[in-house]
Design an enzyme around this catalytic site. Structure first.
Site, PDB file in Angstrom:
ATOM      1  N   ARG A  67       0.843  -1.210   0.000  1.00 35.72           N
ATOM      2  CA  ARG A  67       0.000   0.000   0.000  1.00 35.72           C
ATOM      3  C   ARG A  67       0.874   1.255   0.000  1.00 35.72           C
ATOM      4  NH1 ARG A  67      -1.668   1.967   4.507  1.00 35.72           N
ATOM      5  NH2 ARG A  67      -2.228   0.021   5.530  1.00 35.72           N
ATOM      6  N   LYS A 125      -8.864   6.388 -19.161  1.00 42.46           N
ATOM      7  CA  LYS A 125      -9.190   6.857 -20.502  1.00 42.46           C
ATOM      8  C   LYS A 125      -8.030   6.564 -21.456  1.00 42.46           C
ATOM      9  CE  LYS A 125     -12.792   8.000 -18.246  1.00 42.46           C
ATOM     10  NZ  LYS A 125     -13.025   9.298 -17.638  1.00 42.46           N
TER      11      LYS A 125
HETATM   12  C1  LIG Z   1     -13.328   9.769 -16.418  1.00 41.34           C
HETATM   13  C2  LIG Z   1     -12.869  11.084 -16.002  1.00 41.34           C
HETATM   14  C3  LIG Z   1     -12.534  11.334 -14.657  1.00 41.34           C
HETATM   15  C4  LIG Z   1     -12.724  10.310 -13.554  1.00 41.34           C
HETATM   16  O1  LIG Z   1     -11.920   9.187 -13.705  1.00 41.34           O
HETATM   17  P1  LIG Z   1     -12.306   7.713 -13.224  1.00 41.34           P
HETATM   18  O2  LIG Z   1     -11.119   6.925 -13.603  1.00 41.34           O
HETATM   19  O3  LIG Z   1     -13.568   7.327 -13.932  1.00 41.34           O
HETATM   20  O4  LIG Z   1     -12.528   7.771 -11.750  1.00 41.34           O
HETATM   21  C5  LIG Z   1     -12.060  12.600 -14.339  1.00 41.34           C
HETATM   22  N1  LIG Z   1     -11.920  13.568 -15.278  1.00 41.34           N
HETATM   23  C6  LIG Z   1     -12.229  13.357 -16.564  1.00 41.34           C
HETATM   24  C7  LIG Z   1     -12.057  14.461 -17.551  1.00 41.34           C
HETATM   25  C8  LIG Z   1     -12.714  12.113 -16.972  1.00 41.34           C
HETATM   26  O5  LIG Z   1     -13.040  11.934 -18.261  1.00 41.34           O
END
Ligand SMILES: *Cc1c(COP(=O)(O)O)cnc(C)c1O
Length: 369
Positions: A43, A191
């Site tokens: 962790r 993403k």
């Molecule tokens: C998806 C997203 C997040 C959050 O990320 P997660 O991995 O889903 O928790 C934050 N900012 C933007 C611009 C995103 O597209």
């Protein structure tokens, strides 16, 4: 070293005698006391997470990075690191998950003003004596609004506050907020970093190792929202191809943006690469590419938008973005009743399928709307 080279080689440490080309996954949750690497417990630190953090810090040109189990956990760590009673200035169209973090988790703890960050006068007017954090997201989700990072950094620093930038849409391939004046960069690694819609992760990168960063590290270690060694491994693996994927995403997004612009059933196109986009010039001054997301408003309201989505075969109707497969979504349907997003707005995460196939699919779907 250039970006492409760093993406492939940074953080990849082989410490055994096998001659492996790729750093293996270290699954052990604990490490013998007195080990040379200084590891204690996973962790607090793990070889694969340290490798990933070194890689991401290098790509964003920061001095250190902290990996989290999701983008939301990364963003939330920044708000948690502020002194209670701090005031945050954030975009009125920010990513709704982090908007929820500010308004639900920090309700009664921090104050937040949501403003149009592309309007610098509105940003200045929102400043309070206790303003500690300016949060920008550029391009924004889902309206692809552009914020001038250099200008907002100046305003933040003149007022004794810090600037954090959600760089998920641009990625460090196209934009390095730390070089433009930001103090912290945030990513949803879910993403483009992951890039294949099969990993959840987040990261923060800092320009300086200071007291605020120490707090972030404490939140990461004590709060424990850390990614597994396996997730760190796959993420580092995906990042090796990030530069080439981003070039493809941006090239394809431009083709689709031009197609939508010429289409009689499209009311409005949002893509910072288009000359008619209100933020185009600022985008061109702070980005080296315009990203892979295009939003459109379809004529005929939500009904037409839903019909178009249901007729497409190659574009999956699903939330998220940044994967090699094209995704499409009517955002207002997901963001709920308070959303400012127009009801007929569709966000397209343009994938790496051949653009001729994507356009053929769009043609047949539009013909049924
Ligand atoms: C998806 C997203 C997040 C959050 O990320 P997660 O991995 O889903 O928790 C934050 N900012 C933007 C611009 C995103 O597209």
């Amino acid at each position: 070293m250039k970006f492409e080279t760093r993406a492939i080689h940074k953080g990849n440490h082989i410490t055994d005698n096998t001659g492996s080309v790729v750093q293996p996954i270290t699954l052990s949750t604990t490490f013998e006391h007195g080990n040379e690497a200084g590891l204690l417990y996973t962790r607090a630190g793990n070889p694969n997470r340290l490798a990933l953090e070194e890689l991401i810090a290098s790509l964003e040109q920061g001095v250190d990075a902290a990996a989290f189990s999701s983008g939301n956990a990364a963003g939330t760590a920044v708000y948690q690191a502020l002194e209670p009673g701090s005031h945050i200035i954030a975009p009125d169209d920010m990513y709704h998950g982090l908007h929820n973090s500010m308004t639900i988790l920090f309700k009664g703890i921090h104050e937040v003003s949501f403003v149009d960050m592309s309007n610098l006068e509105a940003v200045k007017a929102a400043i309070r004596p206790n303003t500690k954090l300016f949060w920008v997201e550029t391009p924004s989700n889902p309206l692809l609004k552009i914020t001038d990072i250099r200008k907002v950094a100046e305003i933040a620093h003149e007022n004794g506050a810090i600037l954090a930038c959600d760089n998920t849409f641009a990625t460090p391939v196209f934009q390095n907020p730390l070089l433009l004046g930001a103090d912290i960069v945030m990513h949803s690694s879910t993403k483009y970093f992951g890039g294949h819609s099969d990993l959840l992760g987040g990261a923060l990168v800092t320009k300086e190792k200071n007291e605020f960063w120490n707090k972030i590290r404490t939140i990461q270690r004590v709060g424990g929202a850390v990614p597994s060694p396996t997730d760190c491994y796959w993420l580092a693996r995906s990042i090796k191809s990030l530069a080439y994927r981003m070039k493809g995403h941006a090239e394809h997004a431009m083709v689709l943006a031009d197609y939508f612009l010429a289409h009689p059933k499209v009311e409005r196109v949002y893509y910072p690469g288009l000359k008619n986009h209100p933020g185009h010039e600022i985008a061109a001054s702070q980005m080296s590419g315009f990203g892979g997301v295009v939003s459109i408003q379809v004529k005929g309201g939500a009904v037409s938008a839903d019909k178009l989505i249901s007729e497409l075969h190659l574009f999956a109707n699903a939330t998220s973005l940044g994967g090699i497969e094209s995704l499409i979504e009517r955002r207002a349907a997901v963001e709920g009743p308070d959303t400012l997003t127009p009801q007929n707005l569709i966000r397209v995460s343009v994938g790496l399928e051949h653009t001729e196939d994507l356009l053929t699919d769009l043609d047949q779907a539009f013909s049924k709307v």
